[in-house]
Design a protein around this motif. Structure first.
Motif, PDB file in Angstrom:
ATOM      1  N   ALA A   1      30.070  45.687  29.665  1.00  0.00           N
ATOM      2  CA  ALA A   1      30.240  47.008  29.038  1.00  0.00           C
ATOM      3  C   ALA A   1      29.815  48.106  30.004  1.00  0.00           C
ATOM      4  CB  ALA A   1      29.437  47.081  27.740  1.00  0.00           C
ATOM      5  N   GLY A   2      28.737  47.860  30.748  1.00  0.00           N
ATOM      6  CA  GLY A   2      28.254  48.835  31.740  1.00  0.00           C
ATOM      7  C   GLY A   2      29.233  49.030  32.882  1.00  0.00           C
ATOM      8  N   GLN A   3      30.106  48.048  33.092  1.00  0.00           N
ATOM      9  CA  GLN A   3      31.116  48.142  34.165  1.00  0.00           C
ATOM     10  C   GLN A   3      32.445  48.661  33.635  1.00  0.00           C
ATOM     11  OE1 GLN A   3      30.327  47.207  37.490  1.00  0.00           O
ATOM     12  NE2 GLN A   3      28.298  47.186  36.544  1.00  0.00           N
ATOM     13  N   GLY A   4      32.454  49.084  32.370  1.00  0.00           N
ATOM     14  CA  GLY A   4      33.668  49.692  31.834  1.00  0.00           C
ATOM     15  C   GLY A   4      34.530  48.778  30.983  1.00  0.00           C
ATOM     16  N   TRP A   5      34.060  47.533  30.728  1.00  0.00           N
ATOM     17  CA  TRP A   5      34.851  46.645  29.870  1.00  0.00           C
ATOM     18  C   TRP A   5      34.814  47.170  28.440  1.00  0.00           C
ATOM     19  CZ3 TRP A   5      33.070  42.739  26.126  1.00  0.00           C
ATOM     20  CH2 TRP A   5      34.136  41.966  25.614  1.00  0.00           C
ATOM     21  N   THR A   6      35.954  47.292  27.833  1.00  0.00           N
ATOM     22  CA  THR A   6      35.972  47.711  26.438  1.00  0.00           C
ATOM     23  C   THR A   6      36.492  46.575  25.582  1.00  0.00           C
ATOM     24  OG1 THR A   6      38.101  48.759  26.820  1.00  0.00           O
ATOM     25  CG2 THR A   6      36.182  50.205  26.782  1.00  0.00           C
ATOM     26  N   LEU A   7      35.837  46.456  24.446  1.00  0.00           N
ATOM     27  CA  LEU A   7      36.120  45.375  23.523  1.00  0.00           C
ATOM     28  C   LEU A   7      37.470  45.612  22.846  1.00  0.00           C
ATOM     29  CD1 LEU A   7      34.266  43.070  22.477  1.00  0.00           C
ATOM     30  CD2 LEU A   7      33.611  44.630  20.646  1.00  0.00           C
ATOM     31  N   PRO A   8      38.311  44.582  22.787  1.00  0.00           N
ATOM     32  CA  PRO A   8      39.548  44.755  22.012  1.00  0.00           C
ATOM     33  C   PRO A   8      39.202  45.095  20.557  1.00  0.00           C
ATOM     34  CG  PRO A   8      39.556  42.672  23.233  1.00  0.00           C
ATOM     35  CD  PRO A   8      38.181  43.245  23.344  1.00  0.00           C
ATOM     36  N   PRO A   9      39.979  45.987  19.923  1.00  0.00           N
ATOM     37  CA  PRO A   9      39.662  46.387  18.545  1.00  0.00           C
ATOM     38  C   PRO A   9      39.574  45.167  17.632  1.00  0.00           C
ATOM     39  CG  PRO A   9      41.488  47.684  19.432  1.00  0.00           C
ATOM     40  CD  PRO A   9      41.173  46.626  20.440  1.00  0.00           C
ATOM     41  N   GLY A  10      38.544  45.171  16.784  1.00  0.00           N
ATOM     42  CA  GLY A  10      38.392  44.094  15.812  1.00  0.00           C
ATOM     43  C   GLY A  10      37.689  42.850  16.341  1.00  0.00           C
TER      44      GLY A  10
END
Ligand SMILES: [Zn+2]
Length: 305
Positions: A190-199
């Motif tokens: 997350a700190g490296q910019g990974w975003t969780l797919p919705p849901g």
């Protein structure tokens, strides 16, 4: 069923399991129940009673920690009702005259893999690790678990692999767990910019799915975790001359997403010739490894063993 039977008990953070297992590893009876708001001592009584343990020659318990083997007590982090709870005596009360022996859950996983899992060809020296929300481990040497005088041997999650690394809740810095536990991997990604797919839940399973789909940050999170794990494994292998490492736990369910970079890192770093024979394999017993390990532990303490 064959030969003397033992009772195996597995105390997890959210559910308890018990089984009566014979000397061939055949499960004669088993029961499992979630704690889910119930009185944990009552749940324990029910799962044991459901296996009809009359006639067992020994009982083994694998439990979430912390535990105090000398006193037979446990204080599992996720079971606040149990603080210094006399687990060994409580099980013993149901089995008068039967020896009861207790070890950590990851130690039992290692012993279960040694007795009934991938290492059944009797690896002389085996490390079992559980990579999940935390990282635990256990070592089996010459067919016996090395539990340590306090019962805490095998804490591979808290080997420092980066002396200038992040602080760890244990008080040290740069522990394996700060790189390779599920929450640590998700936090780093997350700190490296990974975003969780919705849901999707923010867990290692979602991160593994992203890595398999080609997300470079997610793959980097697994590579980084694998490198830390490989360093911890090589350190342990150098100390104990290990044959095998068996990897289980929720993060390890990622399979080759985790294991392939561990093997690559081992190949890049194994300095001594004896380390090159080290094999790293996934658990084949899954959640049952703890029960089989508790049974193996009981067998070692059965009368006449
Ligand atoms: Zn630590």
């Amino acid at each position: 069923m064959n030969g003397p039977r033992v009772l195996a008990v597995d105390i997890g953070g959210t559910k308890f399991a018990a089984a009566v297992i014979d000397e061939d590893g055949t499960v004669c009876a088993r029961a499992e129940e979630a704690i889910a708001g119930a009185d944990p001592a009552e749940v324990l009584g029910r799962v044991i009673a459901a296996t009809d343990p009359a006639g067992v020659v020994a009982a083994g318990i694998g439990t979430a920690g912390p535990l105090d083997r000398a006193r037979g007590t446990v204080s599992p982090v996720n079971i606040p009702a149990w603080r210094d709870f006399p687990l060994a005596a409580t099980v013993g009360d149901r089995l008068p005259g039967v020896p009861v022996v207790m070890a950590g859950d990851a130690q039992c996983m290692a012993l279960g893999e040694w007795w009934r899992g991938t290492a059944r060809d009797r690896a002389g020296a085996l490390l079992g690790i559980v990579v999940s929300t935390g990282i635990g481990g256990g070592v089996v040497l010459d067919g016996r678990p090395h539990l340590g005088p306090t019962g805490n041997a095998g804490h591979i999650g808290h080997i420092t692999v980066d002396p200038r690394g992040e602080p760890c809740p244990c008080g040290a810095v740069g522990c394996v767990e700060t790189f390779a536990s599920g929450p640590a991997m998700v936090r780093w990604a997350a700190g490296q910019g990974w975003t969780l797919p919705p849901g999707s839940p923010a867990d290692a399973r979602s991160l593994a799915a992203a890595a398999r789909a080609g997300d470079e940050v997610a793959q980097a999170a697994f590579d980084r975790a694998a490198e830390a794990l490989a360093t911890g494994l090589l350190t342990t292998a150098a100390l104990f001359d290990l044959d095998r490492v068996v990897v289980g736990g929720g993060v390890a369910a990622a399979g080759d997403t985790l294991l392939a970079p561990i093997r690559r890192a081992l190949l890049a770093r194994d300095g001594m010739a004896f380390l090159r024979r080290l094999r790293v394999e996934p658990s084949t017993l899954g959640r049952d490894a703890g029960l089989f390990g508790a049974a193996a532990l009981a067998r070692l303490h059965a009368p006449g063993a």
